[in-house]
Design a protein around this motif. Structure first.
Motif, PDB file in Angstrom:
ATOM      1  N   LEU A  95       0.674   9.907 -17.125  1.00 13.14           N
ATOM      2  CA  LEU A  95       1.036   9.169 -16.067  1.00 13.14           C
ATOM      3  C   LEU A  95       1.264   9.835 -14.871  1.00 13.14           C
ATOM      4  O   LEU A  95       1.240   9.147 -13.608  1.00 13.14           O
ATOM      5  N   SER A  96       1.249  11.226 -14.950  1.00 12.03           N
ATOM      6  CA  SER A  96       1.338  12.019 -13.606  1.00 12.03           C
ATOM      7  C   SER A  96      -0.173  12.514 -13.060  1.00 12.03           C
ATOM      8  O   SER A  96      -0.234  13.167 -12.068  1.00 12.03           O
ATOM      9  N   ASP A  97      -1.207  11.909 -13.858  1.00 15.77           N
ATOM     10  CA  ASP A  97      -2.729  12.110 -13.409  1.00 15.77           C
ATOM     11  C   ASP A  97      -2.972  11.651 -12.191  1.00 15.77           C
ATOM     12  O   ASP A  97      -2.812  10.431 -11.648  1.00 15.77           O
ATOM     13  N   ASP A  98      -3.658  12.403 -11.343  1.00 21.46           N
ATOM     14  CA  ASP A  98      -4.129  12.022  -9.947  1.00 21.46           C
ATOM     15  C   ASP A  98      -5.195  10.649 -10.170  1.00 21.46           C
ATOM     16  O   ASP A  98      -5.128  10.082  -9.119  1.00 21.46           O
ATOM     17  N   SER A  99      -5.838  10.694 -11.225  1.00 18.73           N
ATOM     18  CA  SER A  99      -6.846   9.636 -11.283  1.00 18.73           C
ATOM     19  C   SER A  99      -6.102   8.238 -11.332  1.00 18.73           C
ATOM     20  O   SER A  99      -6.669   7.371 -11.078  1.00 18.73           O
ATOM     21  N   LEU A 100      -5.062   8.048 -11.473  1.00 19.27           N
ATOM     22  CA  LEU A 100      -4.277   6.812 -11.453  1.00 19.27           C
ATOM     23  C   LEU A 100      -3.718   6.424 -10.109  1.00 19.27           C
ATOM     24  O   LEU A 100      -3.062   5.356 -10.016  1.00 19.27           O
ATOM     25  N   GLU A 101      -4.058   6.951  -9.211  1.00 17.79           N
ATOM     26  CA  GLU A 101      -3.557   6.910  -7.788  1.00 17.79           C
ATOM     27  C   GLU A 101      -4.002   5.183  -7.530  1.00 17.79           C
ATOM     28  O   GLU A 101      -3.071   4.350  -6.839  1.00 17.79           O
ATOM     29  N   PRO A 102      -5.143   4.848  -7.450  1.00 23.80           N
ATOM     30  CA  PRO A 102      -5.672   3.330  -7.273  1.00 23.80           C
ATOM     31  C   PRO A 102      -4.781   2.193  -8.173  1.00 23.80           C
ATOM     32  O   PRO A 102      -4.425   1.456  -7.559  1.00 23.80           O
ATOM     33  N   LEU A 103      -4.290   2.848  -9.360  1.00 23.04           N
ATOM     34  CA  LEU A 103      -3.767   1.640 -10.072  1.00 23.04           C
ATOM     35  C   LEU A 103      -2.143   1.568  -9.430  1.00 23.04           C
ATOM     36  O   LEU A 103      -1.761   0.624  -9.406  1.00 23.04           O
ATOM     37  N   TYR A 104      -1.681   2.644  -9.023  1.00 20.44           N
ATOM     38  CA  TYR A 104      -0.314   2.963  -8.471  1.00 20.44           C
ATOM     39  C   TYR A 104      -0.229   1.982  -7.320  1.00 20.44           C
ATOM     40  O   TYR A 104       0.969   1.440  -6.942  1.00 20.44           O
TER      41      TYR A 104
END
Length: 322
Positions: free
Chosen positions: A131-140
């Motif tokens: 959950l700390s992965d940078d790829s999740l920025e659009p989701l967050y």
């Protein structure tokens, strides 16, 4: 006025399975030293008697299969359960957080359910993506815009250490490790409107929060975003935790970290590592510790309803019909 009874944020469910799939499930449990004696079968009709006996008015359901097709099917089945029992269940929509685009698509699907999901279910590490992965920025960004409630569960299906199953103690350290990395990656800083609810009283995080505060901003700790001691304390204090299966010794430090207002009731229901007896004991621990630390019980139950106003309304309507 909140509905009577508890809202349980930490309720697991499974989809109907064939006999062959149930046997495969049992073999998987045994392969990770989870020594259950028979396949685990869950049905809404089978769990309702326990909810009644425990004074649980509403339960949030979550299930996070590891393939996208299975996850979508689980969300569809969970939505059907809520449609059939709107005053007793809510859905935490499972998100496939190894893929931000797929997660955003699933959020849109949840919006179209007959009764939209009440929140979201996340796994600390889903298919090797944290959950700390940078790829999740659009989701967050999307979850933050919605002010979403996101229940975070550790991975209880992986191999534990020392020959014991991960639900015993490994899950607590999984939670602490991922939450700490989210802190240093700036997730809590950038997305303050997401209500992250970490399971099992936050695992080992509350006990270690003082150590993080004391040492986390020291010069010998890699800290590219310059997270300060004040930010560490503020970010951890703004998190939510649930009480699942850990209240006896985990609730007091959790209250010290996040405050009583950010503690949500959770039973860890619907999995073979919990029994009616262990859930009853944990619920009693919640009440006893509330009385000891706060002078009265009931605030944790109220917190849970306040976090899910649409579910509270459905529960109230159901109680009026009785």
């Amino acid at each position: 006025m909140a509905p009577n009874g508890w809202l349980d944020i930490h309720g697991h469910f499974t989809v109907p399975m064939s006999d062959e799939a149930l046997q495969q499930q049992l073999e998987l449990f045994h392969s990770v030293n989870f020594l259950v004696s028979e396949p685990w079968i869950w049905t809404p009709e089978g769990i309702l008697p326990y909810l009644d006996s425990a004074n649980v008015t509403m339960q949030m359901l979550s299930y996070l299969p590891r393939t996208l097709d299975a996850l979508k099917s689980a969300n569809d089945y969970g939505a059907l359960i809520v449609k059939n029992h709107p005053s007793r269940f809510g859905l935490l929509l499972a998100l496939p957080t190894d893929n931000a685009t797929a997660s955003l698509d699933e959020i849109k699907r949840g919006d179209k359910f007959d009764i939209p999901n009440d929140g979201y279910a996340l796994l600390t590490v889903y298919n090797n993506v944290s959950l700390s992965d940078d790829s999740l920025e659009p989701l967050y960004k999307e979850l933050d815009a919605r002010g979403a409630v996101c229940h975070v569960h550790p991975d209880a299906n992986k191999n534990g250490t020392d020959g014991r199953p991960s639900p015993l103690i490994d899950v607590a350290f999984d939670t602490a490790r991922v939450a700490t990395d989210m802190l240093y990656k700036g997730v809590f800083r950038r997305y303050p409107n997401i209500k992250f609810v970490f399971g099992h009283c936050g695992g080992a995080l509350p006990v270690l929060s003082g150590r993080l505060s004391l040492l986390g901003a020291e010069s010998w700790v890699p800290n590219p975003l310059n997270v300060t001691r004040q930010e560490i304390e503020r970010s951890l204090g703004n998190l939510y935790v649930d009480t699942a299966a850990t209240a006896k010794t985990g609730l007091s430090p959790a209250i010290k970290m996040v405050g009583a207002k950010n503690v949500i009731y959770g039973a860890d229901c619907g999995v073979p590592c919990s029994t009616d007896a262990t859930m009853a004991e944990n619920q009693k621990d919640v009440v006893d510790i509330e009385n000891q630390l706060l002078g009265q019980s009931g605030s944790i139950a109220s917190n849970s309803w306040a976090l899910f106003p649409a579910a509270a309304k459905r529960a109230e309507e159901g109680q009026k019909r009785k």
